[in-house]
Design a protein around this motif. Sequence first.
Motif, PDB file in Angstrom:
ATOM      1  N   ILE A  79      85.186  46.147  34.401  1.00  0.00           N
ATOM      2  CA  ILE A  79      86.279  45.175  34.506  1.00  0.00           C
ATOM      3  C   ILE A  79      86.418  44.394  33.201  1.00  0.00           C
ATOM      4  CG2 ILE A  79      86.983  43.020  35.632  1.00  0.00           C
ATOM      5  CD1 ILE A  79      85.706  44.262  38.234  1.00  0.00           C
ATOM      6  N   LYS A  80      85.289  43.988  32.622  1.00  0.00           N
ATOM      7  CA  LYS A  80      85.328  43.260  31.349  1.00  0.00           C
ATOM      8  C   LYS A  80      85.924  44.133  30.238  1.00  0.00           C
ATOM      9  CE  LYS A  80      81.212  40.560  32.517  1.00  0.00           C
ATOM     10  NZ  LYS A  80      79.764  40.396  32.244  1.00  0.00           N
ATOM     11  N   MET A 130      89.421  46.241  45.086  1.00  0.00           N
ATOM     12  CA  MET A 130      89.460  46.624  43.669  1.00  0.00           C
ATOM     13  C   MET A 130      89.134  48.107  43.545  1.00  0.00           C
ATOM     14  SD  MET A 130      89.669  45.311  40.475  1.00  0.00           S
ATOM     15  CE  MET A 130      89.520  46.088  38.880  1.00  0.00           C
ATOM     16  N   SER A 131      90.055  48.862  42.952  1.00  0.00           N
ATOM     17  CA  SER A 131      89.824  50.292  42.778  1.00  0.00           C
ATOM     18  C   SER A 131      88.784  50.523  41.678  1.00  0.00           C
ATOM     19  CB  SER A 131      91.127  50.994  42.412  1.00  0.00           C
ATOM     20  OG  SER A 131      91.698  50.412  41.257  1.00  0.00           O
ATOM     21  N   ILE A 132      88.082  51.660  41.761  1.00  0.00           N
ATOM     22  CA  ILE A 132      87.042  52.001  40.792  1.00  0.00           C
ATOM     23  C   ILE A 132      87.678  52.276  39.423  1.00  0.00           C
ATOM     24  CG2 ILE A 132      85.231  53.655  40.222  1.00  0.00           C
ATOM     25  CD1 ILE A 132      84.513  51.911  42.569  1.00  0.00           C
ATOM     26  N   ILE A 133      87.069  51.718  38.374  1.00  0.00           N
ATOM     27  CA  ILE A 133      87.548  51.932  37.013  1.00  0.00           C
ATOM     28  C   ILE A 133      86.727  53.043  36.370  1.00  0.00           C
ATOM     29  CG2 ILE A 133      87.752  50.912  34.699  1.00  0.00           C
ATOM     30  CD1 ILE A 133      88.277  48.227  36.030  1.00  0.00           C
ATOM     31  N   GLN A 134      87.375  54.144  36.024  1.00  0.00           N
ATOM     32  CA  GLN A 134      86.734  55.238  35.312  1.00  0.00           C
ATOM     33  C   GLN A 134      87.710  55.762  34.259  1.00  0.00           C
ATOM     34  OE1 GLN A 134      83.664  56.003  35.466  1.00  0.00           O
ATOM     35  NE2 GLN A 134      83.023  55.098  37.403  1.00  0.00           N
ATOM     36  N   TRP A 135      87.176  56.117  33.084  1.00  0.00           N
ATOM     37  CA  TRP A 135      88.037  56.627  32.000  1.00  0.00           C
ATOM     38  C   TRP A 135      87.194  57.480  31.072  1.00  0.00           C
ATOM     39  CZ3 TRP A 135      88.949  55.236  26.562  1.00  0.00           C
ATOM     40  CH2 TRP A 135      90.167  55.723  26.074  1.00  0.00           C
ATOM     41  N   ALA A 186      95.255  53.529  31.380  1.00  0.00           N
ATOM     42  CA  ALA A 186      95.458  54.404  32.542  1.00  0.00           C
ATOM     43  C   ALA A 186      94.306  54.306  33.537  1.00  0.00           C
ATOM     44  CB  ALA A 186      95.613  55.854  32.080  1.00  0.00           C
ATOM     45  N   ALA A 187      93.212  53.661  33.122  1.00  0.00           N
ATOM     46  CA  ALA A 187      92.015  53.604  33.966  1.00  0.00           C
ATOM     47  C   ALA A 187      92.057  52.497  35.018  1.00  0.00           C
ATOM     48  CB  ALA A 187      90.776  53.416  33.087  1.00  0.00           C
ATOM     49  N   TYR A 188      93.021  51.584  34.926  1.00  0.00           N
ATOM     50  CA  TYR A 188      92.948  50.415  35.808  1.00  0.00           C
ATOM     51  C   TYR A 188      94.335  49.918  36.200  1.00  0.00           C
ATOM     52  CZ  TYR A 188      93.579  48.233  31.192  1.00  0.00           C
ATOM     53  OH  TYR A 188      94.032  47.904  29.945  1.00  0.00           O
ATOM     54  N   ASP A 189      94.332  49.068  37.209  1.00  0.00           N
ATOM     55  CA  ASP A 189      95.545  48.423  37.698  1.00  0.00           C
ATOM     56  C   ASP A 189      95.634  47.030  37.062  1.00  0.00           C
ATOM     57  OD1 ASP A 189      96.681  46.356  39.844  1.00  0.00           O
ATOM     58  OD2 ASP A 189      97.625  48.292  40.256  1.00  0.00           O
ATOM     59  N   ASN A 190      96.706  46.746  36.359  1.00  0.00           N
ATOM     60  CA  ASN A 190      96.837  45.471  35.632  1.00  0.00           C
ATOM     61  C   ASN A 190      96.706  44.254  36.532  1.00  0.00           C
ATOM     62  OD1 ASN A 190      97.301  46.515  32.973  1.00  0.00           O
ATOM     63  ND2 ASN A 190      99.377  47.065  33.578  1.00  0.00           N
ATOM     64  N   GLN A 191      97.307  44.307  37.706  1.00  0.00           N
ATOM     65  CA  GLN A 191      97.258  43.151  38.601  1.00  0.00           C
ATOM     66  C   GLN A 191      95.844  42.873  39.097  1.00  0.00           C
ATOM     67  OE1 GLN A 191     100.421  43.071  41.634  1.00  0.00           O
ATOM     68  NE2 GLN A 191     101.643  44.412  40.330  1.00  0.00           N
ATOM     69  N   GLN A 192      95.121  43.936  39.427  1.00  0.00           N
ATOM     70  CA  GLN A 192      93.744  43.750  39.878  1.00  0.00           C
ATOM     71  C   GLN A 192      92.861  43.207  38.759  1.00  0.00           C
ATOM     72  OE1 GLN A 192      92.555  47.577  41.418  1.00  0.00           O
ATOM     73  NE2 GLN A 192      93.474  47.199  43.422  1.00  0.00           N
ATOM     74  N   VAL A 193      93.048  43.735  37.557  1.00  0.00           N
ATOM     75  CA  VAL A 193      92.228  43.297  36.432  1.00  0.00           C
ATOM     76  C   VAL A 193      92.575  41.859  36.039  1.00  0.00           C
ATOM     77  CG1 VAL A 193      91.775  43.683  33.964  1.00  0.00           C
ATOM     78  CG2 VAL A 193      91.764  45.606  35.565  1.00  0.00           C
ATOM     79  N   ALA A 194      93.847  41.500  36.068  1.00  0.00           N
ATOM     80  CA  ALA A 194      94.251  40.124  35.760  1.00  0.00           C
ATOM     81  C   ALA A 194      93.672  39.143  36.779  1.00  0.00           C
ATOM     82  CB  ALA A 194      95.774  40.016  35.731  1.00  0.00           C
ATOM     83  N   ALA A 195      93.638  39.544  38.048  1.00  0.00           N
ATOM     84  CA  ALA A 195      93.054  38.694  39.094  1.00  0.00           C
ATOM     85  C   ALA A 195      91.562  38.503  38.832  1.00  0.00           C
ATOM     86  CB  ALA A 195      93.289  39.319  40.471  1.00  0.00           C
ATOM     87  N   LYS A 196      90.883  39.574  38.414  1.00  0.00           N
ATOM     88  CA  LYS A 196      89.456  39.477  38.101  1.00  0.00           C
ATOM     89  C   LYS A 196      89.221  38.603  36.870  1.00  0.00           C
ATOM     90  CE  LYS A 196      87.542  41.946  41.341  1.00  0.00           C
ATOM     91  NZ  LYS A 196      86.591  41.308  42.301  1.00  0.00           N
TER      92      LYS A 196
END
Length: 278
Positions: A188-189, A1-6, A199-209
Motif C-alpha cells: 500500500i505504501k 481492500m483488494s490485493i496489490i500485486q505487480w 495498474a496494480a491498485y485501485d486509486n480510491q482504496q489506496v487514497a483511503a489507506k
Amino acid sequence: MSIIQWYPGHISKAERQLKEQIKNIDIIFEILDARIPIASHHPNINQWIEGKPKITVLNRMDMIPQSLYQKWLNWFKERGETAHFTDAKQGKGIKSLNQLAKEAGNLVNIKRVNRGMRPRPVRAVVIGFPNVGKSALINRLLGRKVAISARRAGVTRQLQWIRISKTIELLDAPGVIPIKLENQKNAIKLAICEDIGEAAYDNQQVAAKLIDLLLELNFEKTLQLRYGIDPLGISGEQYIEKLESSFYKGGKERVAMQLLNDFRKGIMGCIPLELPKN
C-alpha cells in the motif's frame, strides 16, 4: 481492500540479467524512497550481491522532515549499513556518492595491482524499486541526461552500461520488485508513493489507506488545514466521501487522485510514511 500485486514481464527478464551481471560489479547502490525506506527495500538484494559493498541511498530527501535525517542514518548504522541522503532532482548528495564510488574503485585496483593485473574503472550498479529515482540519480552522477527519467513506474526496461568518468562505469537496471508482495501494508505504501505500476491498485482504496495512515502518524492537522475537513473519528473512505460532497463534485475517483497527487508532489508538505523505530 483488494490485493496489490505487480510483476510485469520486463522485470523478470531484467532481474535475471541483473543477477548475471552482479559477478562483474564492485559496488552496489541500493536506492530507497526516503518516505518509505523499509517498504522500498527489496528483500532479496542482500542475497544477490553476495557480500559485495553496498551503499544505501535514501532518495527524495526533500520530501521528509530534516529532523528525520540523522535518525534514519543512525537506524541504518545500527544494522551495519552505510546510508546517504540524496535529492536527485536538485542534485543534492551526488558528490558524496561519486566519491564513495571512487574510493571503492581504488580498493579494487589496489587488489588488482597486487595480483599483477592492470587497473580498470570501478563497476557500480544502481538497484531499486521502480520509480524511486534511479535514472534521475544516474543523470546527476553523469552530469547529463542519458537515462530516461519520469514520475511513473516501469520507464527503464533494459540494462545499460554508462561510463560516468574514466574511473567509474555504472550499470542502470530497470526497477526490480518481488514476484509476490507478501507484506500488503508495504505494498500500500509503495502504491501511495507511486513506486509500483498504477495498474496494480485501485486509486480510491489506496487514497483511503493514505488518509488512515496519515491519521496513524498524527498528521490530522495537515489534512484539516489543507482540505477543511476534520478527519478524526472517521475512516479514510468516509473522508473521501465528505470531500466529494463538500468540494469535489466530479466523483470519488477525482477526490482520490487529488489526494494522491497532493501527497506525491509534496503539496501536502514533507510527510514520511515510515519512521525509524528500534
